[in-house]
Design an enzyme around this catalytic site. Sequence first.
Site: not given
Ligand code: NAD
Length: 498
Positions: A262, A296
């Site tokens: 997602e 998102c």
């Molecule tokens: P992010 O990608 O920075 O982090 C998401 C998760 O991934 C966190 O738990 C983070 O610690 C982890 N993460 C980061 N780098 C990683 C790595 N190298 N390896 C493994 N895990 C890692 O995103 P965010 O800033 O927490 O959230 C915002 C983003 O999420 C936005 O782009 C938003 O659109 C998206 N989002 C999507 C949905 C959906 O359902 N499509 C819902 C909510 C948020």
Amino acid sequence: MTVTPEREKALLDSLNTGVLIDGQWREASTGRTFDVVDPSTGKVLTSVQDAGTEDALAALDAADRAQADWARTAPRERAEILRRAFDLVNERAEDFALLMTLEMGKPLVESRGEVVYGAEFLRWFSEETVRHYGRYVTTPEGKNKILVQHRPVGPCLLITPWNFPLAMATRKIAPAIAAGCTMVVKPAKLTPLTTLLFAQVLEEAGLPAGVLNVVASSAASEISGPLLQDSRLRKMSFTGSTGVGRRLLKDAADNVLRTSMELGGNAPFLVFEDADLDAAVKGAVQAKMRNMGEACTAANRFLVHESVAEEFTRRFAERMAGLTPGRGTEDGVDVGPIIDADAREGIHELVTEAVAAGGEVVTGGEKVEGEGYFYRPTVLTVGNDNPILGQEIFGPVAPVTTFADEEEAVRLANDTEYGLAAYLFTQGFTRMFRVTERLEYGMIGFNAGVISNAAAPFGGVKQSGLGREGAAEGIEEYTSVQYIGIADPWAAPSAPAS
Ligand code: NAD
């Protein structure tokens, strides 16, 4: 009523901030902790055990050991654990709401809304657990039989973002429990506390040790790296940015892992000349400002027919200017802070670039001075080639641009690598069907600014992701189809009657 500091402290002190492995709350093997910060003050709320690779592997050991017995539990047993968890989250609704407001910043009224939304996944999947059917059919040739059953996919890695701390966890954990999977959960570093409280609630609800293991960490790749290389892991479900998701998908390819992704969005909000403008303005504020724009599904580009653009923009900007920023625990606050200083800086840079490229600020366009990371609700008018239209803003900033006809509206709406949510305001039903068939999006709001619902399949197309969460589809993400081919029972030599 504004929350007292004593109430905040009592809630934070009551939390278990360890690593949860095999039913035991432990200290992290790294010897490290990390701080969780209140974005409305910039001050530390508490610190959490900072898991590393050793903890991640111990969590997967526990999940792997628990998998076979858990898969064999009666669906009714799993359903009742989920239903008890639903009741317990509701009993503790005020604690969950306050915790989300403290660690993430959204106003309490929005946090309460997230408790209702997030808890609903527990109730929904408790109901799905006992109605998850396979099928039995005769082959087209009319002799052999086909039996199809759904098996739990196996131990899962669930990675959640910071923006909806409860709902993003329940949307994954509930269907995994329903399907009979065990799991390792890695919550976002910025907002781990809600997941830790939720894990306590699941223990109280009777979830057996080892089914749910939680490893909060400041070093995400120390968790995901080794787990994605371990053949005992059978699935990853990730919610977060497209950039991180893309990297994780590449890592998941080594073991050809099942994945649900997602990812990010760049939602267009289309207002046609025949729209009910009252409804469109109300929907615009909801679609932009829910969660301070840090969603998102947040409307990211307002595409308005040129004949109504001026009036829509004026009324929308008035409503945005009337919203009050402030700490989410205080009365009368409509808009919380941005999650951290870097994110606020990024949003301000996008606005600055948009203005340099010819955009005009109608309202807002600046940081709120003082403590915390607040940003004024902002409306900009921009040309339809402005760079801000190509970015996921993830903040309270609404660029408005115009289109001349339906053809141009659809072209602009689809002009992005994302395909999560789109919004469409028109009173014409034929137009609604015509336009939605051409929109490359997984979810469409028709005269609606809020579309998330546990009973609806949530997810995107293109680079917004793979798979769906919620609805009947949600449980399928955690099962593998197993087919049994049965030889023609009439052709078999008849067995002696037993
Ligand atoms: P992010 O990608 O920075 O982090 C998401 C998760 O991934 C966190 O738990 C983070 O610690 C982890 N993460 C980061 N780098 C990683 C790595 N190298 N390896 C493994 N895990 C890692 O995103 P965010 O800033 O927490 O959230 C915002 C983003 O999420 C936005 O782009 C938003 O659109 C998206 N989002 C999507 C949905 C959906 O359902 N499509 C819902 C909510 C948020």
